[in-house]
Design an enzyme around this catalytic site. Structure first.
Site, PDB file in Angstrom:
ATOM      1  N   LYS A  13       0.820  -1.223   0.000  1.00  0.00           N
ATOM      2  CA  LYS A  13       0.000   0.000   0.000  1.00  0.00           C
ATOM      3  C   LYS A  13       0.851   1.269   0.000  1.00  0.00           C
ATOM      4  O   LYS A  13       0.583   2.193  -0.755  1.00  0.00           O
ATOM      5  CB  LYS A  13      -0.908   0.051   1.237  1.00  0.00           C
ATOM      6  CG  LYS A  13      -1.992  -0.989   1.275  1.00  0.00           C
ATOM      7  CD  LYS A  13      -2.958  -0.726   2.437  1.00  0.00           C
ATOM      8  CE  LYS A  13      -2.307  -0.837   3.802  1.00  0.00           C
ATOM      9  NZ  LYS A  13      -1.893  -2.191   4.169  1.00  0.00           N
ATOM     10  N   ARG A  88      -9.546   1.916   9.275  1.00  0.00           N
ATOM     11  CA  ARG A  88      -9.234   0.510   9.514  1.00  0.00           C
ATOM     12  C   ARG A  88     -10.318  -0.177  10.331  1.00  0.00           C
ATOM     13  O   ARG A  88     -10.255  -1.383  10.527  1.00  0.00           O
ATOM     14  CB  ARG A  88      -7.927   0.402  10.295  1.00  0.00           C
ATOM     15  CG  ARG A  88      -6.695   0.021   9.460  1.00  0.00           C
ATOM     16  CD  ARG A  88      -5.502   0.173  10.379  1.00  0.00           C
ATOM     17  NE  ARG A  88      -4.384  -0.657  10.037  1.00  0.00           N
ATOM     18  CZ  ARG A  88      -3.273  -0.203   9.451  1.00  0.00           C
ATOM     19  NH1 ARG A  88      -3.173   1.042   9.074  1.00  0.00           N
ATOM     20  NH2 ARG A  88      -2.260  -1.027   9.230  1.00  0.00           N
ATOM     21  N   ARG A 127      10.884  -7.194   4.676  1.00  0.00           N
ATOM     22  CA  ARG A 127      10.873  -5.760   4.961  1.00  0.00           C
ATOM     23  C   ARG A 127      11.398  -5.490   6.372  1.00  0.00           C
ATOM     24  O   ARG A 127      12.089  -4.503   6.611  1.00  0.00           O
ATOM     25  CB  ARG A 127       9.457  -5.196   4.801  1.00  0.00           C
ATOM     26  CG  ARG A 127       9.408  -3.688   4.892  1.00  0.00           C
ATOM     27  CD  ARG A 127       8.037  -3.142   4.548  1.00  0.00           C
ATOM     28  NE  ARG A 127       7.111  -3.258   5.660  1.00  0.00           N
ATOM     29  CZ  ARG A 127       5.822  -2.960   5.596  1.00  0.00           C
ATOM     30  NH1 ARG A 127       5.288  -2.559   4.462  1.00  0.00           N
ATOM     31  NH2 ARG A 127       5.050  -3.062   6.642  1.00  0.00           N
ATOM     32  N   ARG A 133      11.873  -2.665  11.405  1.00  0.00           N
ATOM     33  CA  ARG A 133      10.667  -2.203  12.101  1.00  0.00           C
ATOM     34  C   ARG A 133      10.386  -3.073  13.332  1.00  0.00           C
ATOM     35  O   ARG A 133      10.326  -4.289  13.237  1.00  0.00           O
ATOM     36  CB  ARG A 133       9.461  -2.253  11.158  1.00  0.00           C
ATOM     37  CG  ARG A 133       9.423  -1.091  10.206  1.00  0.00           C
ATOM     38  CD  ARG A 133       8.292  -1.197   9.211  1.00  0.00           C
ATOM     39  NE  ARG A 133       7.009  -1.547   9.808  1.00  0.00           N
ATOM     40  CZ  ARG A 133       5.837  -1.224   9.267  1.00  0.00           C
ATOM     41  NH1 ARG A 133       5.791  -0.516   8.165  1.00  0.00           N
ATOM     42  NH2 ARG A 133       4.717  -1.607   9.815  1.00  0.00           N
ATOM     43  N   ARG A 144      -0.941  -9.034  13.158  1.00  0.00           N
ATOM     44  CA  ARG A 144      -1.422  -7.932  12.312  1.00  0.00           C
ATOM     45  C   ARG A 144      -2.339  -8.455  11.206  1.00  0.00           C
ATOM     46  O   ARG A 144      -3.324  -7.814  10.842  1.00  0.00           O
ATOM     47  CB  ARG A 144      -0.238  -7.156  11.719  1.00  0.00           C
ATOM     48  CG  ARG A 144       0.473  -6.308  12.759  1.00  0.00           C
ATOM     49  CD  ARG A 144       1.768  -5.775  12.230  1.00  0.00           C
ATOM     50  NE  ARG A 144       1.574  -4.788  11.192  1.00  0.00           N
ATOM     51  CZ  ARG A 144       2.472  -4.531  10.230  1.00  0.00           C
ATOM     52  NH1 ARG A 144       3.601  -5.188  10.184  1.00  0.00           N
ATOM     53  NH2 ARG A 144       2.218  -3.615   9.332  1.00  0.00           N
TER      54      ARG A 144
HETATM   55  P1  AMP Z   1       0.906   0.609   8.830  1.00  0.00           P
HETATM   56  O1  AMP Z   1       2.209   1.253   8.523  1.00  0.00           O
HETATM   57  O2  AMP Z   1      -0.239   1.194   8.055  1.00  0.00           O
HETATM   58  O3  AMP Z   1       0.960  -0.887   8.700  1.00  0.00           O
HETATM   59  O4  AMP Z   1       0.579   0.905  10.354  1.00  0.00           O
HETATM   60  C1  AMP Z   1       1.444   0.484  11.385  1.00  0.00           C
HETATM   61  C2  AMP Z   1       0.703   0.395  12.701  1.00  0.00           C
HETATM   62  O5  AMP Z   1       0.185   1.676  13.071  1.00  0.00           O
HETATM   63  C3  AMP Z   1      -0.516  -0.523  12.701  1.00  0.00           C
HETATM   64  O6  AMP Z   1      -0.178  -1.875  12.894  1.00  0.00           O
HETATM   65  C4  AMP Z   1      -1.314   0.052  13.870  1.00  0.00           C
HETATM   66  O7  AMP Z   1      -0.768  -0.326  15.113  1.00  0.00           O
HETATM   67  C5  AMP Z   1      -1.083   1.540  13.701  1.00  0.00           C
HETATM   68  N1  AMP Z   1      -2.112   2.151  12.826  1.00  0.00           N
HETATM   69  C6  AMP Z   1      -1.936   2.690  11.586  1.00  0.00           C
HETATM   70  N2  AMP Z   1      -3.092   3.159  11.103  1.00  0.00           N
HETATM   71  C7  AMP Z   1      -4.037   2.894  12.039  1.00  0.00           C
HETATM   72  C8  AMP Z   1      -5.433   3.121  12.120  1.00  0.00           C
HETATM   73  N3  AMP Z   1      -6.123   3.694  11.102  1.00  0.00           N
HETATM   74  N4  AMP Z   1      -6.077   2.720  13.240  1.00  0.00           N
HETATM   75  C9  AMP Z   1      -5.405   2.150  14.256  1.00  0.00           C
HETATM   76  N5  AMP Z   1      -4.102   1.893  14.241  1.00  0.00           N
HETATM   77  C10 AMP Z   1      -3.405   2.258  13.150  1.00  0.00           C
END
Ligand code: AMP
Length: 191
Positions: A13, A88, A127, A133, A144
């Protein structure tokens, strides 16, 4: 132009969001990136978010919704934006509906990247090695994916019922996927 990009963790994404945003001249807004920046700076929001991120859980809506509300109110997002990683949860969908209604705007499309889940776990592990990370250990990666299936995948049906979903095969070369997305969005005006 107001777009969302959705798909399971590891579907690419973030990478594709950058290309789409460039193509339409709008900012790509990634909630994950904003959280990570706050974690890096040690802000109170970062400290709060980190507890959840490190466990593969979602940060509470009360924190996330306000952050997005503030971000999309910034001047660079006045002409549109691409949200990556938000909404989400169903509650976040409703919250975003409210934010858009307040400014008399609507979503133009929701790009959904589809991908094979075994392949995704492999990509995420790779990654994790490259980016280091903290939320990319094997257990957390699995968690996740579970949280995505339970909380976020149902949102696709919600947006599909609104006629907004543009499903794109997310597997293959990055450039190929970008081409597919561009073709899917070809009919949308740049406004
Ligand atoms: P991402 O980089 O989009 O995979 O986001 C990394 C982490 O940030 C996720 O696993 C969540 O812990 C948190 N996160 C990102 N976006 C959201 C959201 N819209 N709602 C809740 N937690 C989020």
């Amino acid at each position: 132009m107001r777009l969302l990009i959705m798909g399971p963790p590891g579907a690419g994404k973030g990478t594709q969001a950058t290309f789409i945003a460039e193509r339409f001249g709008i900012p790509a807004i990634s909630t994950g990136d904003i959280f990570r920046a706050n974690v890096g700076q040690g802000t109170p929001l970062g400290v709060e978010a980190k507890r959840y991120m490190d466990a593969g859980e979602y940060v509470p809506d009360s924190v996330t919704n306000n952050m997005v509300r503030n971000r999309i109110a910034e001047p660079d997002a006045a002409g549109g934006f691409l949200l990556d990683g938000y909404p989400r949860t169903l509650a976040q969908v409703e919250e975003l509906d409210g934010m858009l209604a307040e400014s008399d705007h609507k979503l133009d499309a929701v790009v959904v990247l589809t991908a094979d889940s075994d392949e995704l776990v492999a990509r995420l592990l790779q990654r994790a090695q490259i980016e280091g990370r903290a939320d990319d250990t094997e257990d957390v990666i699995r968690r996740r994916q579970e949280v995505y299936l339970a909380e976020t995948e149902p949102l696709i049906a919600v947006y599909d019922a609104r006629g907004l979903v543009r499903a794109v095969d997310g597997m293959g070369e990055v450039g190929e996927v970008t081409q597919r997305i561009a073709a899917e969005l070809d009919d949308i005006d740049e406004n």
